[in-house]
Design a protein around this motif. Structure first.
Motif, PDB file in Angstrom:
ATOM      1  N   ILE A  46      20.812  36.122 -25.788  1.00 48.70           N
ATOM      2  CA  ILE A  46      21.365  37.157 -26.530  1.00 48.70           C
ATOM      3  C   ILE A  46      21.774  38.451 -25.737  1.00 48.70           C
ATOM      4  CG2 ILE A  46      21.240  38.807 -28.552  1.00 48.70           C
ATOM      5  CD1 ILE A  46      21.830  36.333 -29.699  1.00 48.70           C
ATOM      6  N   GLY A  47      20.750  38.885 -24.923  1.00 50.66           N
ATOM      7  CA  GLY A  47      21.332  40.008 -24.002  1.00 50.66           C
ATOM      8  C   GLY A  47      22.378  39.807 -23.001  1.00 50.66           C
ATOM      9  N   GLN A  48      22.270  38.516 -22.374  1.00 50.05           N
ATOM     10  CA  GLN A  48      23.454  38.332 -21.549  1.00 50.05           C
ATOM     11  C   GLN A  48      24.875  38.309 -22.429  1.00 50.05           C
ATOM     12  OE1 GLN A  48      23.610  38.196 -18.451  1.00 50.05           O
ATOM     13  NE2 GLN A  48      25.282  36.811 -17.765  1.00 50.05           N
ATOM     14  N   MET A  49      24.959  37.529 -23.478  1.00 48.30           N
ATOM     15  CA  MET A  49      26.218  37.613 -24.501  1.00 48.30           C
ATOM     16  C   MET A  49      26.568  38.953 -24.836  1.00 48.30           C
ATOM     17  SD  MET A  49      26.364  35.465 -27.912  1.00 48.30           S
ATOM     18  CE  MET A  49      25.939  33.791 -26.747  1.00 48.30           C
ATOM     19  N   ALA A  50      25.422  39.769 -25.303  1.00 46.76           N
ATOM     20  CA  ALA A  50      25.768  41.190 -25.713  1.00 46.76           C
ATOM     21  C   ALA A  50      26.573  41.920 -24.526  1.00 46.76           C
ATOM     22  CB  ALA A  50      24.546  41.987 -26.050  1.00 46.76           C
ATOM     23  N   LEU A  51      26.104  41.508 -23.413  1.00 47.46           N
ATOM     24  CA  LEU A  51      26.643  42.257 -22.237  1.00 47.46           C
ATOM     25  C   LEU A  51      28.317  41.867 -22.222  1.00 47.46           C
ATOM     26  CD1 LEU A  51      26.703  44.483 -19.689  1.00 47.46           C
ATOM     27  CD2 LEU A  51      25.792  42.421 -18.297  1.00 47.46           C
ATOM     28  N   VAL A  52      28.398  40.478 -22.116  1.00 41.68           N
ATOM     29  CA  VAL A  52      29.838  40.015 -22.212  1.00 41.68           C
ATOM     30  C   VAL A  52      30.637  40.756 -23.169  1.00 41.68           C
ATOM     31  CG1 VAL A  52      30.995  38.067 -22.152  1.00 41.68           C
ATOM     32  CG2 VAL A  52      28.967  37.921 -20.781  1.00 41.68           C
TER      33      VAL A  52
END
Length: 308
Positions: A258-264
């Motif tokens: 989720i964190g990586q996706m939120a950054l994207v």
């Protein structure tokens, strides 16, 4: 109990709604135009307008908010601007990985806090006490991203003990989990150590020793159970810090959660994706805190939960 749970769930719903509304407004005021991010560099105004129409950002903010609320009421978080897929589908793919990572990090932090906290309380001034203080100091002062880069450089790249990034099963969880756990273990360790020291000085502990009760039974059956109540409170607060640490760890280790996706999503001004992730993470936080409140009655039956 039922009235208390119902009251807390209504409070949780209000909190999640307030957070989501805040994120909704902040994104549209400060995040920029997703159509310009998505469109080619030298795209004409007609192309940009078409992107805005496709995204629905050409409508007024109240109209966008109304559509968003209606979609959430029907379980629809919209379609991602960046990935062109339903947000629920994207979150359903990434969320289990993040939950695995967060749960492992929490278990690591609690295991370290309980082990060293008990030993440091039982043997003040010993090497165990010194080690507990050292770990707490390092975890409190070391930035999460720096710890992640250090572990990745030495344990993954140089020694090859763990994957340096990505997701390849349990081994990919270890280094990000250690990185995230180190951000919350100092508070848990200090609280449990002080709570154990205070509990071990109580009269009932002295009475148990005088009656010949084994030391291990005094420590783990009586003292630790009572001393763990402040730890539960800290864990409830630390869930928020842990989610932040997990996001940083996911970025450092290129972990597809989720964190990586939120950054994207933030970089792409992907309103639906960021809003969906906000709803999910806020819901996880309030539900975990509710679960911890209910655990109080299990650890200490004298506690009664009442609505205010």
């Amino acid at each position: 109990m039922a009235r208390y749970v119902t009251s807390r769930l209504l409070q949780a719903l209000f909190i999640v709604a307030a957070i989501t509304l805040g994120v909704f407004m902040i994104l549209r005021v400060t995040a920029g135009d997703p159509a310009r991010v998505r469109a080619p560099v030298f795209a004409s105004q007609d192309v940009i307008d078409q992107y805005r129409a496709d995204f629905g950002t050409d409508r007024s903010i109240p109209a966008q908010l109304g559509s968003f609320v209606e979609g959430v009421a029907h379980g629809d978080l919209g379609d991602s601007f960046r990935f062109q897929k339903p947000v629920t589908e994207l979150i359903a793919t990434a969320l289990p990985r993040t939950l695995q990572l967060a749960l492992l990090a929490l278990l690591m932090s609690v295991a370290v806090a309980v082990t060293l906290g008990v030993l440091a309380a039982r043997y003040p001034g010993s090497p165990w006490d010194w080690l507990a203080s050292a770990i707490a100091a390092i975890g409190q002062s070391a930035p999460v991203f720096w710890v992640g880069l250090l572990l990745s450089t030495y344990l993954a790249v140089k020694l090859g003990l763990f994957p340096a990034g990505g997701y390849r099963g349990f081994s990919s969880l270890v280094l990000p989990a250690v990185t995230a756990a180190l951000s919350i273990v100092p508070t848990e360790l200090r609280v449990l150590r002080e709570s154990m020291r205070s509990t071990l000085r109580q009269e009932y502990v002295r009475a148990a020793r005088a009656n010949g009760v084994p030391e291990w039974k005094i420590t783990f059956k009586y003292a630790l159970r009572n001393a763990s109540l402040p730890l539960l409170t800290v864990i409830g607060v630390d869930v928020g810090y842990l989610l932040g640490g997990v996001i940083v760890a996911e970025v450092v280790f290129n972990f597809p959660g989720i964190g990586q996706m939120a950054l994207v999503g933030l970089n792409a001004r992907d309103y639906p994706l960021v809003q969906g992730i906000t709803i999910v993470t806020a819901s996880v936080f309030v539900l975990v805190n509710l679960a911890i409140d209910l655990l109080y009655t299990v650890v200490d039956p004298r506690i009664r939960l009442e609505t205010t």
